[in-house]
Design a protein around this motif. Structure first.
Motif, mmCIF file in Angstrom:
data_model
loop_
_atom_site.group_PDB
_atom_site.id
_atom_site.type_symbol
_atom_site.label_atom_id
_atom_site.label_comp_id
_atom_site.label_asym_id
_atom_site.label_seq_id
_atom_site.Cartn_x
_atom_site.Cartn_y
_atom_site.Cartn_z
ATOM 1 N N ALA A 145 -11.965 -1.501 1.204
ATOM 2 C CA ALA A 145 -10.209 -1.110 1.558
ATOM 3 C C ALA A 145 -9.920 -2.121 2.826
ATOM 4 N N MET A 146 -8.973 -2.637 2.881
ATOM 5 C CA MET A 146 -8.239 -3.142 3.964
ATOM 6 C C MET A 146 -6.994 -2.555 4.258
ATOM 7 N N GLN A 147 -6.486 -2.697 5.506
ATOM 8 C CA GLN A 147 -5.259 -2.320 5.798
ATOM 9 C C GLN A 147 -4.679 -3.743 6.196
ATOM 10 N N VAL A 148 -3.248 -3.783 5.601
ATOM 11 C CA VAL A 148 -2.758 -5.156 5.838
ATOM 12 C C VAL A 148 -1.114 -5.048 6.455
ATOM 13 N N LEU A 149 -1.051 -5.782 7.373
ATOM 14 C CA LEU A 149 0.758 -5.875 8.046
ATOM 15 C C LEU A 149 0.919 -4.753 8.930
ATOM 16 N N ARG A 150 0.380 -3.352 8.479
ATOM 17 C CA ARG A 150 0.404 -2.569 9.561
ATOM 18 C C ARG A 150 -0.731 -1.661 9.484
ATOM 19 N N ARG A 151 -1.267 -1.038 10.706
ATOM 20 C CA ARG A 151 -2.610 -0.381 11.021
ATOM 21 C C ARG A 151 -2.117 1.146 11.325
ATOM 22 N N VAL A 152 -2.488 2.076 10.468
ATOM 23 C CA VAL A 152 -2.238 3.578 10.664
ATOM 24 C C VAL A 152 -3.767 4.197 10.831
ATOM 25 N N ASP A 153 -4.587 3.811 10.339
ATOM 26 C CA ASP A 153 -5.870 4.423 10.326
ATOM 27 C C ASP A 153 -6.884 3.501 11.535
ATOM 28 N N GLY A 154 -7.120 4.329 12.631
ATOM 29 C CA GLY A 154 -8.067 3.518 13.676
ATOM 30 C C GLY A 154 -9.573 3.080 13.329
ATOM 31 N N ARG A 155 -9.878 3.742 12.057
ATOM 32 C CA ARG A 155 -11.352 3.478 11.672
ATOM 33 C C ARG A 155 -11.359 1.994 10.897
ATOM 34 N N THR A 156 -11.173 0.857 11.612
ATOM 35 C CA THR A 156 -11.285 -0.478 11.221
ATOM 36 C C THR A 156 -12.369 -0.996 11.001
ATOM 37 N N ASP A 157 -13.687 -0.066 11.170
ATOM 38 C CA ASP A 157 -15.089 -0.472 10.707
ATOM 39 C C ASP A 157 -15.061 -0.219 9.221
ATOM 40 N N LEU A 158 -14.295 0.871 8.930
ATOM 41 C CA LEU A 158 -14.268 1.085 7.204
ATOM 42 C C LEU A 158 -13.200 0.482 6.607
ATOM 43 N N PHE A 159 -11.827 0.436 7.405
ATOM 44 C CA PHE A 159 -10.695 -0.170 6.915
ATOM 45 C C PHE A 159 -10.220 -1.304 7.675
#
Length: 341
Positions: A145-159
């Motif tokens: 799963a990717m977060q795009v255009l906005r980041r709301v979850d800090g777990r960027t290792d997962l997302f």
């Protein structure tokens, strides 16, 4: 009785995604030999037994990518979703699309439904707000799963997170307005406290500070109605303002119409206006609107390629990716527009 091991258990033991385990079970040639061996070893260690009948019942979800968008009424997000969906289709995948209307609870609901229907991965342009957002459910499912255009979850290792380089964009726009002679440049729109607003403000503030100029930030909900109302507010409360960098093109297009309503010229000799995103309407407005170009179509294609490399080849994206932006100069801010590509 102990719980039977699941595909998620295998994925965790092998250190891969759930989708990679599925590809191994399907004997897909896209999985590397060493990855295949690790998955098979984990299955044997856990005593996992492949239930082919159950898998066949779920197969209608194979090749589906969930696409969750915070506001499809905004042309920027619509253009992004279309470009992404078309790029997925070219690779034989279908997009399951949902609009969350900036509501975290609805976002969690649609993410849960997509997981239940067997999507292979999710791409989320998330809504802002507290409470359950659906990302924990994605983590439990073990889906890419990717977060795009906005980041709301800090777990960027997962997302992992991907978005255009917003600070660079506002820097380019502010430098352009200063070069055109503007000395009182307002930043119009954007809700306070949100990361995307702060990033778009960052380049503006830094560039003004470097030039010894003072910022004027006028926040607000970023739609055309806000921009239209801002034309009168600028004229009455801030007559010294000679240029405006807008949070997005919707605000800028509203500001154009508001200036027309009050009879204020736009462009050289009047209020210089620059938008952000460069949606299709910018080139069709009058005067044509200068805007920070985020290459929406190219960004959507790149995100599609990234998520499919993750799903099909177990290539995990970097924690953050910030593609470059540029500035398209049109008559709303300069007498000499740049050449359209």
């Amino acid at each position: 009785m102990e719980r039977r091991p699941t595909i998620i258990d295998v994925a965790r033991a092998a250190g891969v995604s759930k989708s990679t385990v599925s590809l191994v079970l399907q004997n897909s040639a896209s999985v590397r030999a060493e990855t295949r061996a690790a998955v098979r070893a984990a299955m044997e260690a856990l005593g996992y037994v492949y239930n082919r009948a159950a898998a066949n019942l779920r197969s209608s979800g194979a090749g589906l990518i969930g696409l969750v968008i915070n506001d499809l009424r905004n042309p920027f997000f619509t253009e992004f979703a279309i470009s992404l969906q078309m790029a997925l289709s070219e690779r034989g995948f279908a997009a399951v699309l949902a609009n969350t209307d900036e509501t975290p609870a609805l976002q969690a609901q649609v993410i849960g439904a997509m997981i239940e229907h067997g999507v292979s991965a999710l791409i989320v342009s998330p809504a802002y707000g507290g409470g359950e957002t659906g990302f924990d459910a994605i983590a439990r499912a073990g889906l890419p799963a990717m977060q795009v255009l906005r980041r709301v979850d800090g777990r960027t290792d997962l997302f992992p997170f991907a978005a255009p380089d917003y600070p660079a964009g506002s820097r380019l726009a502010t430098e352009h307005l200063i070069a055109e002679g503007a000395r009182n440049i307002a930043f119009v729109g954007g809700l306070e406290g949100r990361m995307v607003t702060e990033e778009r403000l960052a380049g503006y503030r830094a560039t003004l500070a470097g030039a010894g100029l003072a910022p004027l930030v006028l926040p607000g909900r970023s739609g055309r109605s806000m921009g239209r109302a801002m034309a009168r507010r600028l004229a009455e409360d801030h007559p010294e303002v000679d240029a405006a960098l807008c949070f997005n093109d919707q605000v800028a297009l509203g500001l154009l119409s508001g200036c027309a309503e009050i009879g204020r010229p736009v462009g050289p000799g009047g209020l210089r206006i620059v938008g952000f995103d460069d949606i299709e309407d910018c080139a069709q407005s009058w005067p044509p609107l200068s805007s920070v170009r985020c290459d929406i179509a190219g960004f959507g294609q790149a995100v599609a390629a990234t998520i499919l490399a993750w799903v099909e080849g177990d290539v995990t994206p970097p924690a953050e990716d910030r593609p470059a932006v540029d500035l398209v100069i049109r008559a709303s801010s300069a007498a000499q527009p740049s050449k359209e590509r």
